[in-house]
Design a protein around this motif. Structure first.
Motif, PDB file in Angstrom:
ATOM      1  N   PHE A  60       0.834  -1.204   0.000  1.00  0.00           N
ATOM      2  CA  PHE A  60       0.000   0.000   0.000  1.00  0.00           C
ATOM      3  C   PHE A  60       0.863   1.246   0.000  1.00  0.00           C
ATOM      4  O   PHE A  60       2.056   1.203   0.352  1.00  0.00           O
ATOM      5  CB  PHE A  60      -1.000   0.018   1.175  1.00  0.00           C
ATOM      6  N   ASP A  61       0.249   2.362  -0.423  1.00  0.00           N
ATOM      7  CA  ASP A  61       0.887   3.670  -0.331  1.00  0.00           C
ATOM      8  C   ASP A  61       0.704   4.177   1.097  1.00  0.00           C
ATOM      9  O   ASP A  61      -0.424   4.247   1.597  1.00  0.00           O
ATOM     10  CB  ASP A  61       0.235   4.659  -1.300  1.00  0.00           C
ATOM     11  N   PHE A  69       7.618   8.289   6.712  1.00  0.00           N
ATOM     12  CA  PHE A  69       7.394   7.357   5.613  1.00  0.00           C
ATOM     13  C   PHE A  69       6.197   7.721   4.728  1.00  0.00           C
ATOM     14  O   PHE A  69       5.875   6.983   3.797  1.00  0.00           O
ATOM     15  CB  PHE A  69       7.233   5.934   6.162  1.00  0.00           C
ATOM     16  N   GLY A  70       5.525   8.836   5.020  1.00  0.00           N
ATOM     17  CA  GLY A  70       4.377   9.260   4.219  1.00  0.00           C
ATOM     18  C   GLY A  70       4.774   9.387   2.754  1.00  0.00           C
ATOM     19  O   GLY A  70       5.813   9.973   2.447  1.00  0.00           O
ATOM     20  N   GLY A  71       3.976   8.813   1.857  1.00  0.00           N
ATOM     21  CA  GLY A  71       4.259   8.867   0.425  1.00  0.00           C
ATOM     22  C   GLY A  71       5.088   7.696  -0.083  1.00  0.00           C
ATOM     23  O   GLY A  71       5.217   7.507  -1.283  1.00  0.00           O
ATOM     24  N   ASP A  72       5.642   6.897   0.828  1.00  0.00           N
ATOM     25  CA  ASP A  72       6.376   5.702   0.405  1.00  0.00           C
ATOM     26  C   ASP A  72       5.384   4.615  -0.012  1.00  0.00           C
ATOM     27  O   ASP A  72       4.206   4.642   0.368  1.00  0.00           O
ATOM     28  CB  ASP A  72       7.225   5.148   1.550  1.00  0.00           C
ATOM     29  N   HIS A  73       5.882   3.649  -0.750  1.00  0.00           N
ATOM     30  CA  HIS A  73       5.083   2.471  -1.090  1.00  0.00           C
ATOM     31  C   HIS A  73       5.667   1.278  -0.342  1.00  0.00           C
ATOM     32  O   HIS A  73       6.857   1.002  -0.445  1.00  0.00           O
ATOM     33  CB  HIS A  73       5.105   2.223  -2.604  1.00  0.00           C
ATOM     34  N   LEU A  74       4.834   0.600   0.427  1.00  0.00           N
ATOM     35  CA  LEU A  74       5.259  -0.557   1.217  1.00  0.00           C
ATOM     36  C   LEU A  74       4.855  -1.840   0.507  1.00  0.00           C
ATOM     37  O   LEU A  74       3.715  -1.964   0.050  1.00  0.00           O
ATOM     38  CB  LEU A  74       4.595  -0.522   2.595  1.00  0.00           C
ATOM     39  N   LEU A  75       5.787  -2.797   0.441  1.00  0.00           N
ATOM     40  CA  LEU A  75       5.471  -4.131  -0.082  1.00  0.00           C
ATOM     41  C   LEU A  75       5.978  -5.172   0.912  1.00  0.00           C
ATOM     42  O   LEU A  75       7.117  -5.072   1.380  1.00  0.00           O
ATOM     43  CB  LEU A  75       6.155  -4.392  -1.427  1.00  0.00           C
ATOM     44  N   VAL A  76       5.149  -6.159   1.228  1.00  0.00           N
ATOM     45  CA  VAL A  76       5.524  -7.210   2.178  1.00  0.00           C
ATOM     46  C   VAL A  76       5.451  -8.564   1.465  1.00  0.00           C
ATOM     47  O   VAL A  76       4.360  -9.021   1.096  1.00  0.00           O
ATOM     48  CB  VAL A  76       4.621  -7.194   3.424  1.00  0.00           C
ATOM     49  N   PHE A  77       6.625  -9.152   1.256  1.00  0.00           N
ATOM     50  CA  PHE A  77       6.738 -10.465   0.617  1.00  0.00           C
ATOM     51  C   PHE A  77       7.234 -11.473   1.655  1.00  0.00           C
ATOM     52  O   PHE A  77       8.029 -11.143   2.533  1.00  0.00           O
ATOM     53  CB  PHE A  77       7.779 -10.442  -0.510  1.00  0.00           C
ATOM     54  N   HIS A  78       6.811 -12.731   1.507  1.00  0.00           N
ATOM     55  CA  HIS A  78       7.217 -13.787   2.452  1.00  0.00           C
ATOM     56  C   HIS A  78       7.128 -15.106   1.692  1.00  0.00           C
ATOM     57  O   HIS A  78       6.224 -15.296   0.874  1.00  0.00           O
ATOM     58  CB  HIS A  78       6.241 -13.762   3.634  1.00  0.00           C
ATOM     59  N   CYS A  79       8.080 -15.994   1.974  1.00  0.00           N
ATOM     60  CA  CYS A  79       8.091 -17.283   1.278  1.00  0.00           C
ATOM     61  C   CYS A  79       6.899 -18.136   1.706  1.00  0.00           C
ATOM     62  O   CYS A  79       6.503 -18.131   2.867  1.00  0.00           O
ATOM     63  CB  CYS A  79       9.390 -18.028   1.576  1.00  0.00           C
ATOM     64  N   ARG A  80       6.346 -18.886   0.753  1.00  0.00           N
ATOM     65  CA  ARG A  80       5.289 -19.819   1.104  1.00  0.00           C
ATOM     66  C   ARG A  80       5.867 -21.038   1.817  1.00  0.00           C
ATOM     67  O   ARG A  80       5.288 -21.556   2.767  1.00  0.00           O
ATOM     68  CB  ARG A  80       4.545 -20.304  -0.156  1.00  0.00           C
ATOM     69  N   VAL A  81       7.039 -21.485   1.351  1.00  0.00           N
ATOM     70  CA  VAL A  81       7.619 -22.728   1.861  1.00  0.00           C
ATOM     71  C   VAL A  81       8.218 -22.517   3.249  1.00  0.00           C
ATOM     72  O   VAL A  81       8.055 -23.344   4.137  1.00  0.00           O
ATOM     73  CB  VAL A  81       8.704 -23.241   0.890  1.00  0.00           C
ATOM     74  N   HIS A  82       8.920 -21.406   3.411  1.00  0.00           N
ATOM     75  CA  HIS A  82       9.593 -21.135   4.680  1.00  0.00           C
ATOM     76  C   HIS A  82       8.727 -20.250   5.549  1.00  0.00           C
ATOM     77  O   HIS A  82       8.489 -19.089   5.231  1.00  0.00           O
ATOM     78  CB  HIS A  82      10.970 -20.512   4.420  1.00  0.00           C
ATOM     79  N   ASN A  83       8.213 -20.842   6.616  1.00  0.00           N
ATOM     80  CA  ASN A  83       7.319 -20.137   7.530  1.00  0.00           C
ATOM     81  C   ASN A  83       7.928 -20.251   8.915  1.00  0.00           C
ATOM     82  O   ASN A  83       7.854 -21.296   9.558  1.00  0.00           O
ATOM     83  CB  ASN A  83       5.919 -20.770   7.473  1.00  0.00           C
ATOM     84  N   GLU A  84       8.592 -19.194   9.340  1.00  0.00           N
ATOM     85  CA  GLU A  84       9.334 -19.188  10.598  1.00  0.00           C
ATOM     86  C   GLU A  84       9.120 -17.842  11.269  1.00  0.00           C
ATOM     87  O   GLU A  84       8.418 -16.988  10.732  1.00  0.00           O
ATOM     88  CB  GLU A  84      10.843 -19.347  10.323  1.00  0.00           C
ATOM     89  N   ALA A  85       9.760 -17.662  12.420  1.00  0.00           N
ATOM     90  CA  ALA A  85       9.789 -16.346  13.053  1.00  0.00           C
ATOM     91  C   ALA A  85      11.106 -15.666  12.693  1.00  0.00           C
ATOM     92  O   ALA A  85      12.141 -16.325  12.550  1.00  0.00           O
ATOM     93  CB  ALA A  85       9.658 -16.479  14.567  1.00  0.00           C
ATOM     94  N   ALA A  86      11.057 -14.352  12.537  1.00  0.00           N
ATOM     95  CA  ALA A  86      12.273 -13.591  12.233  1.00  0.00           C
ATOM     96  C   ALA A  86      13.131 -13.490  13.491  1.00  0.00           C
ATOM     97  O   ALA A  86      12.608 -13.327  14.593  1.00  0.00           O
ATOM     98  CB  ALA A  86      11.910 -12.201  11.734  1.00  0.00           C
ATOM     99  N   ASP A  87      14.453 -13.597  13.306  1.00  0.00           N
ATOM    100  CA  ASP A  87      15.374 -13.614  14.436  1.00  0.00           C
ATOM    101  C   ASP A  87      16.432 -12.526  14.199  1.00  0.00           C
ATOM    102  O   ASP A  87      17.295 -12.674  13.333  1.00  0.00           O
ATOM    103  CB  ASP A  87      16.023 -15.005  14.503  1.00  0.00           C
ATOM    104  N   PRO A  88      16.379 -11.425  14.951  1.00  0.00           N
ATOM    105  CA  PRO A  88      17.295 -10.314  14.664  1.00  0.00           C
ATOM    106  C   PRO A  88      18.759 -10.695  14.885  1.00  0.00           C
ATOM    107  O   PRO A  88      19.104 -11.265  15.911  1.00  0.00           O
ATOM    108  CB  PRO A  88      16.854  -9.215  15.643  1.00  0.00           C
ATOM    109  N   GLN A  89      19.607 -10.377  13.931  1.00  0.00           N
ATOM    110  CA  GLN A  89      21.049 -10.643  14.010  1.00  0.00           C
ATOM    111  C   GLN A  89      21.737  -9.314  14.288  1.00  0.00           C
ATOM    112  O   GLN A  89      21.607  -8.373  13.495  1.00  0.00           O
ATOM    113  CB  GLN A  89      21.552 -11.241  12.694  1.00  0.00           C
ATOM    114  N   LEU A  90      22.422  -9.256  15.423  1.00  0.00           N
ATOM    115  CA  LEU A  90      23.000  -7.987  15.868  1.00  0.00           C
ATOM    116  C   LEU A  90      24.519  -8.075  15.934  1.00  0.00           C
ATOM    117  O   LEU A  90      25.085  -9.139  16.149  1.00  0.00           O
ATOM    118  CB  LEU A  90      22.450  -7.637  17.258  1.00  0.00           C
ATOM    119  N   ALA A  91      25.157  -6.934  15.763  1.00  0.00           N
ATOM    120  CA  ALA A  91      26.611  -6.814  15.939  1.00  0.00           C
ATOM    121  C   ALA A  91      26.891  -5.392  16.389  1.00  0.00           C
ATOM    122  O   ALA A  91      26.464  -4.434  15.740  1.00  0.00           O
ATOM    123  CB  ALA A  91      27.339  -7.114  14.623  1.00  0.00           C
ATOM    124  N   GLY A  92      27.570  -5.265  17.520  1.00  0.00           N
ATOM    125  CA  GLY A  92      27.921  -3.939  18.009  1.00  0.00           C
ATOM    126  C   GLY A  92      26.704  -3.078  18.306  1.00  0.00           C
ATOM    127  O   GLY A  92      26.733  -1.864  18.092  1.00  0.00           O
TER     128      GLY A  92
END
Ligand SMILES: [Zn+2]
Ligand SMILES: [Zn+2]
Length: 236
Positions: A60-61, A69-92
């Motif tokens: 959506f816009d 972020f007003g005026g940006d276009h957002l797109l959310v894609f996700h794999c059908r096969v891989h259904n997991e939780a996101a795990d943040p990878q941090l450094a420093g």
């Protein structure tokens, strides 16, 4: 100063609820579940590391009255096969460099792609083959936080997150603090065409969900250092 902030929180923040319409799209729409992704000229349809084209769950816009972020276009894609939780990878103390492409153990790359960009003017010739193409309707509302400072738990852009657990904050690899801007409620199901393969771990046979059905809070880089500089916080 503190008083000002309390006042603002009590008054609520401008937000929009996002409702999924019921009339199937027969042409590209900028605000859609499924449908034809609006991408930049030099962008291909994003793929998972497994080789599958990522399913377009929604786009959506972002309403123009939204900070950063007003005026940006957002797109959310996700794999059908891989259904997991996101795990943040941090450094420093920051998300790792190019975290949107970085390994997501045990996987070599993330199994999703979220894009937030300005120049998404052309729709792809193909519609998503799995997620049903339906219009999204954005309706303004005032997201008045609860006494605990939590916003409404709904599919929305803007407002205040309704954290299911403790609030999470992340610093982008570029050094900016990511800013919350969109929430997908827990167990939200996206209708898929009946002839499509089932998604592992999803609740319904004719629906897919994002990140195992976790509540999703999208945090994005206000510096727009990359169209993919967004972290999808998962909670339940
Ligand atoms: Zn995959
Ligand atoms: Zn950044």
């Amino acid at each position: 100063m503190a008083d000002d902030r309390v006042m603002r929180v009590q008054e609520g923040l401008s937000a929009h609820t996002i409702e999924v319409g019921s009339e199937a799209l027969d042409r590209p729409a900028r605000n859609s579940a499924g449908g034809w992704p609006f991408l930049d000229d030099d962008q291909d349809w994003p793929e998972c590391f497994c080789g599958e084209r990522l399913a377009l769950f929604f786009q959506f816009d972002v309403p123009s009255d939204l900070e950063h972020f007003g005026g940006d276009h957002l797109l959310v894609f996700h794999c059908r096969v891989h259904n997991e939780a996101a795990d943040p990878q941090l450094a420093g103390g920051r998300l790792v460099p190019r975290y949107w492409d970085a390994p997501q153990p045990p996987y070599p790359r993330p199994f999703w792609r979220v894009l937030l960009q300005r120049r998404a003017t052309h729709h792809h010739p193909d519609a998503d083959p799995s997620v049903c193409g339906l219009p999204l309707n954005l309706q303004p509302f005032v997201d008045t936080p609860s006494p605990r400072g939590l916003g409404v738990q709904t599919f929305k852009v803007g407002g205040t997150p309704s954290w299911a657990q403790d609030p999470e904050h992340y610093r982008c690899a570029c050094g900016e603090d990511l800013v919350y801007f969109c929430q997908v409620p827990e167990d939200m199901e996206f209708a898929v065409h009946p002839d499509q393969p089932d998604q592992p771990y999803s609740v319904g046979t004719d629906t897919y969900n994002l990140f195992l059905g976790n509540e999703v809070y999208l945090l994005a880089c206000p510096a727009h250092c990359d169209p993919a500089a967004i972290w999808p916080v998962n909670q339940n």
